[in-house]
Design a protein around this motif. Structure first.
Motif, short mmCIF file in Angstrom:
data_model
loop_
_atom_site.label_atom_id
_atom_site.label_comp_id
_atom_site.label_asym_id
_atom_site.label_seq_id
_atom_site.Cartn_x
_atom_site.Cartn_y
_atom_site.Cartn_z
N UNK A 1 1.03 -1.26 0.00
CA UNK A 1 -0.10 0.37 -0.41
C UNK A 1 1.22 0.65 0.53
N UNK A 2 1.21 2.28 -1.19
CA UNK A 2 2.40 3.09 -1.21
C UNK A 2 1.98 4.22 -0.55
N UNK A 3 0.43 4.33 -0.36
CA UNK A 3 0.11 5.69 -0.26
C UNK A 3 0.99 6.21 1.34
N UNK A 4 1.13 5.63 2.07
CA UNK A 4 2.18 6.07 3.44
C UNK A 4 3.62 6.67 2.39
N UNK A 5 3.86 5.85 1.66
CA UNK A 5 5.24 6.19 1.50
C UNK A 5 4.70 7.46 0.64
N UNK A 6 3.86 7.96 0.24
CA UNK A 6 4.26 8.79 -0.53
C UNK A 6 3.87 9.79 -0.09
N UNK A 7 3.11 9.94 1.57
CA UNK A 7 3.02 11.26 2.12
C UNK A 7 4.20 11.32 2.37
N UNK A 8 5.11 10.39 3.17
CA UNK A 8 6.22 10.31 3.69
C UNK A 8 7.28 11.23 2.48
N UNK A 9 6.91 10.93 1.38
CA UNK A 9 7.74 11.68 0.47
C UNK A 9 7.29 12.94 -0.10
#
Length: 111
Positions: free
Chosen positions: A80-88
């Motif tokens: 689920x990539x959304x948390x990593x995108x949020x960090x980015x």
């Protein structure tokens, strides 16, 4: 700080904690390649017993980095990539933008 900001910060803390362990990063890399069953994921880490891999998986799930769904007796896991995108977007993007601006200023001073 609003309640939404505190929740976002707590979510970020969980993501950073999840990303701190090399085995969890390797698990995410494996799931980035393709979804896998729990058994397939455990088989990718023969140096760790199943219980240890499942404990790491729970940390990833609590950080919302991995989702699972039942298919018969198997549990299929996906990244689920959304948390990593949020960090980015919050951290990396801001720092990269600031670095580019600083380099631009330095370049302008040298001319």
């Amino acid at each position: 700080m609003s309640a939404g900001e505190r929740k976002g910060q707590g979510d970020d803390d969980a993501v950073f904690k999840a990303l701190a362990a090399p085995i969890r990063r390797r698990m995410l890399d494996a799931l980035k390649e393709s979804p896998r069953s729990t058994g397939e994921l455990c088989a990718l880490f023969p140096e760790s017993d199943r219980t240890t891999v499942l404990q790491h998986l729970r940390v990833l799930e609590r950080a919302d980095l991995v989702t699972g769904r039942r298919v018969g007796r198997e549990r299929h896991l996906s990244l689920a990539p959304l948390p990593i995108k949020r960090i980015h977007d919050r951290w990396i993007g801001e720092y990269a933008r600031a670095a580019v601006e600083l380099l631009d200023e330095l370049d302008g001073q040298g001319a």
